[in-house]
Design an enzyme around this catalytic site. Structure first.
Site, PDB file in Angstrom:
ATOM      1  N   ARG A  14       1.081  -0.980   0.246  1.00 46.45           N
ATOM      2  CA  ARG A  14      -0.289   0.257  -0.128  1.00 46.45           C
ATOM      3  C   ARG A  14       0.656   0.954   0.670  1.00 46.45           C
ATOM      4  O   ARG A  14       1.055   1.796  -0.781  1.00 46.45           O
ATOM      5  CB  ARG A  14      -0.697  -0.854   1.367  1.00 46.45           C
ATOM      6  CG  ARG A  14      -2.451   1.111   1.185  1.00 46.45           C
ATOM      7  CD  ARG A  14      -1.867   2.161   1.465  1.00 46.45           C
ATOM      8  NE  ARG A  14      -1.059   2.265   2.461  1.00 46.45           N
ATOM      9  CZ  ARG A  14      -0.798   3.758   3.627  1.00 46.45           C
ATOM     10  NH1 ARG A  14      -0.382   5.151   2.908  1.00 46.45           N
ATOM     11  NH2 ARG A  14      -0.197   3.661   4.299  1.00 46.45           N
ATOM     12  N   ASP A  15       1.584   1.071   0.938  1.00 42.46           N
ATOM     13  CA  ASP A  15       2.265   2.795   1.388  1.00 42.46           C
ATOM     14  C   ASP A  15       3.363   2.998   0.287  1.00 42.46           C
ATOM     15  O   ASP A  15       3.659   3.448  -0.652  1.00 42.46           O
ATOM     16  CB  ASP A  15       2.585   2.634   2.649  1.00 42.46           C
ATOM     17  CG  ASP A  15       3.417   4.042   3.058  1.00 42.46           C
ATOM     18  OD1 ASP A  15       2.941   5.866   2.617  1.00 42.46           O
ATOM     19  OD2 ASP A  15       2.871   4.501   3.876  1.00 42.46           O
ATOM     20  N   HIS A 205       5.771   4.568  12.325  1.00 46.30           N
ATOM     21  CA  HIS A 205       5.701   3.977  10.718  1.00 46.30           C
ATOM     22  C   HIS A 205       6.346   5.368  10.234  1.00 46.30           C
ATOM     23  O   HIS A 205       6.240   6.886  10.361  1.00 46.30           O
ATOM     24  CB  HIS A 205       4.519   5.046  10.612  1.00 46.30           C
ATOM     25  CG  HIS A 205       3.904   4.550   9.070  1.00 46.30           C
ATOM     26  ND1 HIS A 205       3.127   3.822   9.023  1.00 46.30           N
ATOM     27  CD2 HIS A 205       3.834   5.271   7.951  1.00 46.30           C
ATOM     28  CE1 HIS A 205       2.940   3.687   7.945  1.00 46.30           C
ATOM     29  NE2 HIS A 205       3.630   5.270   7.185  1.00 46.30           N
ATOM     30  N   HIS A 207       8.966   6.613   7.494  1.00 47.71           N
ATOM     31  CA  HIS A 207      10.215   6.838   6.195  1.00 47.71           C
ATOM     32  C   HIS A 207      11.649   7.307   6.490  1.00 47.71           C
ATOM     33  O   HIS A 207      12.018   7.354   7.262  1.00 47.71           O
ATOM     34  CB  HIS A 207       9.359   7.738   5.641  1.00 47.71           C
ATOM     35  CG  HIS A 207       8.134   7.747   4.956  1.00 47.71           C
ATOM     36  ND1 HIS A 207       7.439   6.933   4.252  1.00 47.71           N
ATOM     37  CD2 HIS A 207       6.304   7.245   5.862  1.00 47.71           C
ATOM     38  CE1 HIS A 207       6.145   6.902   3.697  1.00 47.71           C
ATOM     39  NE2 HIS A 207       5.598   6.504   5.063  1.00 47.71           N
ATOM     40  N   CYS A 238       5.041   9.091  -0.389  1.00 44.19           N
ATOM     41  CA  CYS A 238       3.878   9.233  -0.229  1.00 44.19           C
ATOM     42  C   CYS A 238       3.401  10.451  -1.179  1.00 44.19           C
ATOM     43  O   CYS A 238       4.329  11.311  -1.705  1.00 44.19           O
ATOM     44  CB  CYS A 238       3.721  10.447   1.483  1.00 44.19           C
ATOM     45  SG  CYS A 238       1.477  11.446   1.969  1.00 44.19           S
ATOM     46  N   ASN A 247       9.382   3.189   3.444  1.00 44.72           N
ATOM     47  CA  ASN A 247       9.051   3.455   4.889  1.00 44.72           C
ATOM     48  C   ASN A 247      10.846   2.341   5.369  1.00 44.72           C
ATOM     49  O   ASN A 247      11.137   2.015   4.190  1.00 44.72           O
ATOM     50  CB  ASN A 247       7.800   2.569   5.558  1.00 44.72           C
ATOM     51  CG  ASN A 247       6.729   2.816   4.896  1.00 44.72           C
ATOM     52  OD1 ASN A 247       6.349   3.010   4.696  1.00 44.72           O
ATOM     53  ND2 ASN A 247       6.718   3.521   6.863  1.00 44.72           N
TER      54      ASN A 247
HETATM   55  P1  HMG Z   1     -12.486  14.769  -1.249  1.00 52.78           P
HETATM   56  O1  HMG Z   1     -12.641  15.328  -3.023  1.00 52.78           O
HETATM   57  O2  HMG Z   1     -12.741  16.043  -0.153  1.00 52.78           O
HETATM   58  O3  HMG Z   1     -13.799  14.280  -1.592  1.00 52.78           O
HETATM   59  O4  HMG Z   1     -11.639  14.093  -1.169  1.00 52.78           O
HETATM   60  P2  HMG Z   1     -15.711  13.809  -2.219  1.00 52.78           P
HETATM   61  O5  HMG Z   1     -16.662  13.323  -0.764  1.00 52.78           O
HETATM   62  O6  HMG Z   1     -15.797  15.063  -1.623  1.00 52.78           O
HETATM   63  O7  HMG Z   1     -15.748  13.517  -3.332  1.00 52.78           O
HETATM   64  C1  HMG Z   1     -15.043  13.535  -4.760  1.00 52.78           C
HETATM   65  C2  HMG Z   1     -15.326  12.115  -5.373  1.00 52.78           C
HETATM   66  O8  HMG Z   1     -14.129  11.304  -4.965  1.00 52.78           O
HETATM   67  C3  HMG Z   1     -15.717  11.349  -5.905  1.00 52.78           C
HETATM   68  O9  HMG Z   1     -16.077  10.891  -7.412  1.00 52.78           O
HETATM   69  C4  HMG Z   1     -16.179  10.717  -4.787  1.00 52.78           C
HETATM   70  O10 HMG Z   1     -17.352   9.816  -5.499  1.00 52.78           O
HETATM   71  C5  HMG Z   1     -14.987  10.152  -4.831  1.00 52.78           C
HETATM   72  P3  HMG Z   1     -16.845  12.077  -8.222  1.00 52.78           P
HETATM   73  O11 HMG Z   1     -18.215  12.253  -8.049  1.00 52.78           O
HETATM   74  O12 HMG Z   1     -16.133  13.141  -8.410  1.00 52.78           O
HETATM   75  O13 HMG Z   1     -16.905  11.417  -9.693  1.00 52.78           O
HETATM   76  N1  HMG Z   1     -14.419   9.889  -4.135  1.00 52.78           N
HETATM   77  C6  HMG Z   1     -14.130   7.826  -4.172  1.00 52.78           C
HETATM   78  N2  HMG Z   1     -13.815   6.925  -5.087  1.00 52.78           N
HETATM   79  C7  HMG Z   1     -13.453   5.977  -4.462  1.00 52.78           C
HETATM   80  N3  HMG Z   1     -13.190   5.864  -2.888  1.00 52.78           N
HETATM   81  C8  HMG Z   1     -13.051   6.977  -2.136  1.00 52.78           C
HETATM   82  C9  HMG Z   1     -13.844   7.761  -2.258  1.00 52.78           C
HETATM   83  N4  HMG Z   1     -14.077   9.071  -1.243  1.00 52.78           N
HETATM   84  C10 HMG Z   1     -15.140  10.219  -2.774  1.00 52.78           C
HETATM   85  N5  HMG Z   1     -13.354   6.526  -0.843  1.00 52.78           N
HETATM   86  C11 HMG Z   1     -10.580  12.163  -0.166  1.00 52.78           C
HETATM   87  C12 HMG Z   1     -11.320  12.999  -0.222  1.00 52.78           C
HETATM   88  C13 HMG Z   1     -10.258  11.423   1.193  1.00 52.78           C
HETATM   89  C14 HMG Z   1     -11.518  10.770  -0.768  1.00 52.78           C
HETATM   90  C15 HMG Z   1      -9.343  12.530  -1.125  1.00 52.78           C
HETATM   91  O14 HMG Z   1      -9.226  13.073  -0.990  1.00 52.78           O
HETATM   92  C16 HMG Z   1      -8.194  10.862  -1.183  1.00 52.78           C
HETATM   93  O15 HMG Z   1      -9.001  10.066  -1.811  1.00 52.78           O
HETATM   94  N6  HMG Z   1      -7.589  11.317  -1.542  1.00 52.78           N
HETATM   95  C17 HMG Z   1      -6.178  10.522  -0.971  1.00 52.78           C
HETATM   96  C18 HMG Z   1      -5.266  10.187  -0.188  1.00 52.78           C
HETATM   97  C19 HMG Z   1      -4.582   9.538  -0.510  1.00 52.78           C
HETATM   98  O16 HMG Z   1      -4.648   7.738  -0.200  1.00 52.78           O
HETATM   99  N7  HMG Z   1      -2.744   9.373   0.769  1.00 52.78           N
HETATM  100  C20 HMG Z   1      -2.012   9.104   0.928  1.00 52.78           C
HETATM  101  C21 HMG Z   1      -2.332   7.965   1.738  1.00 52.78           C
HETATM  102  S1  HMG Z   1      -1.895   8.900   3.361  1.00 52.78           S
HETATM  103  C22 HMG Z   1      -0.416   8.145   3.588  1.00 52.78           C
HETATM  104  O17 HMG Z   1       0.604   7.875   2.943  1.00 52.78           O
HETATM  105  C23 HMG Z   1       0.340   8.107   5.199  1.00 52.78           C
HETATM  106  C24 HMG Z   1       0.130   6.870   5.393  1.00 52.78           C
HETATM  107  O18 HMG Z   1       1.479   6.478   5.261  1.00 52.78           O
HETATM  108  C25 HMG Z   1       0.991   7.840   7.349  1.00 52.78           C
HETATM  109  C26 HMG Z   1       2.190   8.128   7.123  1.00 52.78           C
HETATM  110  O19 HMG Z   1       3.388   8.563   6.536  1.00 52.78           O
HETATM  111  O20 HMG Z   1       2.290   9.346   7.470  1.00 52.78           O
HETATM  112  C27 HMG Z   1      -1.035   6.141   6.139  1.00 52.78           C
HETATM  113 MG    MG Z   2       3.602   6.316   5.316  1.00 50.89          MG
END
Ligand code: HMG
Ligand code: MG
Length: 296
Positions: A14-15, A205, A207, A238, A247
């Site tokens: 995933r990450d 966690h 990186h 990320c 990571n």
């Molecule tokens: P948004 O635009 O604010 O959401 O995004 P929305 O509710 O207004 O929806 C907009 C569109 O997205 C709509 O589609 C929804 O259906 C769709 P449209 O009508 O435009 O065609 N949608 C979705 N589709 C699939 N699955 C869903 C979903 N939700 C809405 N769950 C949202 C908000 C959170 C969805 C967006 O900002 C997003 O997807 N962000 C991605 C964040 C991400 O994946 N980041 C990387 C992971 S975090 C990370 O890596 C850190 C971590 O490792 C820890 C660390 O290292 O610190 C965990």
């Molecule tokens: Mg991460």
């Protein structure tokens, strides 16, 4: 003193792969299978986020439907909102994770809302998961620094961690998203969070962008934390943290722990094989130093 056992939470599929372009669903499935083969029992296999935001995770539904579940292995997924949770449950995820941040700017860029709004969104996710008896993990990003705000106060990290824990997360994973921490401030951060969340409920966690992750983990293991997130072959980064590298590599972590007499349940040779296969699929050498040292 150090724990006698460490639980490794593998985030490479995933990450790691959320930041890669050329990985097929078949290559991901092969990776997940090899990770299980190597003895990993906690595997983050995908992410139900907007495919417009992170296209690399767009096949997570297929991944969860097609993976052959091994007994004793938990396959988990990121779910930022109710829609993500529904998709994850439909596809058969065993466990899900909500992910917040200790930085307002990072929260905005990563999940398009403030910290407070994210908590509001997580409440129905938690309720729906609990109704189905699905465990929910909680991430806090930017615990040792933010790509947009720089230094982050440990009090803010502890505050957000406590909210997620009280909301019902069974474990809180503390993310050094951009790998800027160093051992003494990492340990101080964990000690501050441990005032609010029991230390046995915390995971690290980290990186490895600045090459500090292994040292930081060693320093934090002294606080009693015994769950570590890592990424096979050091895959990843990320998409919302420019310049972030993967990571800490799971191979390097396992080598250190085994060298210290700490049990992980992982077969290092099989793990190296898994990491080398996915690195080959990506057309590069493994990011794990131990894998490079032990591969002819
Ligand atoms: P948004 O635009 O604010 O959401 O995004 P929305 O509710 O207004 O929806 C907009 C569109 O997205 C709509 O589609 C929804 O259906 C769709 P449209 O009508 O435009 O065609 N949608 C979705 N589709 C699939 N699955 C869903 C979903 N939700 C809405 N769950 C949202 C908000 C959170 C969805 C967006 O900002 C997003 O997807 N962000 C991605 C964040 C991400 O994946 N980041 C990387 C992971 S975090 C990370 O890596 C850190 C971590 O490792 C820890 C660390 O290292 O610190 C965990
Ligand atoms: Mg991460």
């Amino acid at each position: 003193s150090y724990p006698s056992k460490v639980s490794i939470f593998e985030v490479g599929a995933r990450d790691g792969l959320q930041n890669e372009k050329a990985v097929t669903t078949a290559d991901k499935l092969a990776l997940i299978d090899q990770l299980g083969e190597a003895g990993l029992t906690r595997i983050e296999a995908g992410s139900f986020v907007s495919p417009k935001w992170v296209p690399q995770m767009g096949d997570s539904g297929e991944i969860f439907r097609q993976l052959s579940k091994r007994p004793g292995v938990i396959y988990s997924a990121l779910t930022p909102n109710l829609k993500g949770l529904e998709l994850a449950l439909d596809a058969g995820a065993d466990e899900v994770a909500i992910f917040g941040a200790a930085s307002q700017s990072f929260s905005q860029r990563n999940i398009n809302c403030s910290i407070e709004e994210s908590i509001e969104r997580f409440i129905p996710v938690m309720e729906a998961a609990q109704a189905k008896q699905i465990p929910v993990r909680g991430y806090v990003s930017c615990v040792l620094g933010c790509p947009y705000e720089g230094e982050i106060q440990v009090e803010e990290v502890a505050r957000v961690a406590e909210i997620l824990y009280k909301m019902g997360c069974y474990e809180i994973s503390l993310g050094d998203t951009i790998g800027v921490g160093t051992p003494l401030n990492a340990r101080r951060m964990v000690e501050a969070v441990a005032q609010k969340v029991p230390v046995e409920k915390l995971a690290l966690h980290f990186h490895d962008t600045y090459g500090q992750a292994l040292a930081n983990i060693l320093a934090c293991l002294e606080t009693g934390v015994s769950v570590i997130d890592s990424s096979v072959a050091g895959l990843g980064g990320c998409p919302y943290a420019k310049g972030a590298s993967g990571n800490l590599a799971t191979e390097d972590l396992v080598y250190m722990l085994h060298g210290m007499g700490i049990d992980t349940g992982i077969d290092l040779n099989a793990l190296i094989k898994a990491g080398n296969s996915i690195s080959q699929a990506l057309g590069r050498v493994s990011g794990a130093k131990v894998a490079r040292a032990l591969t002819e």
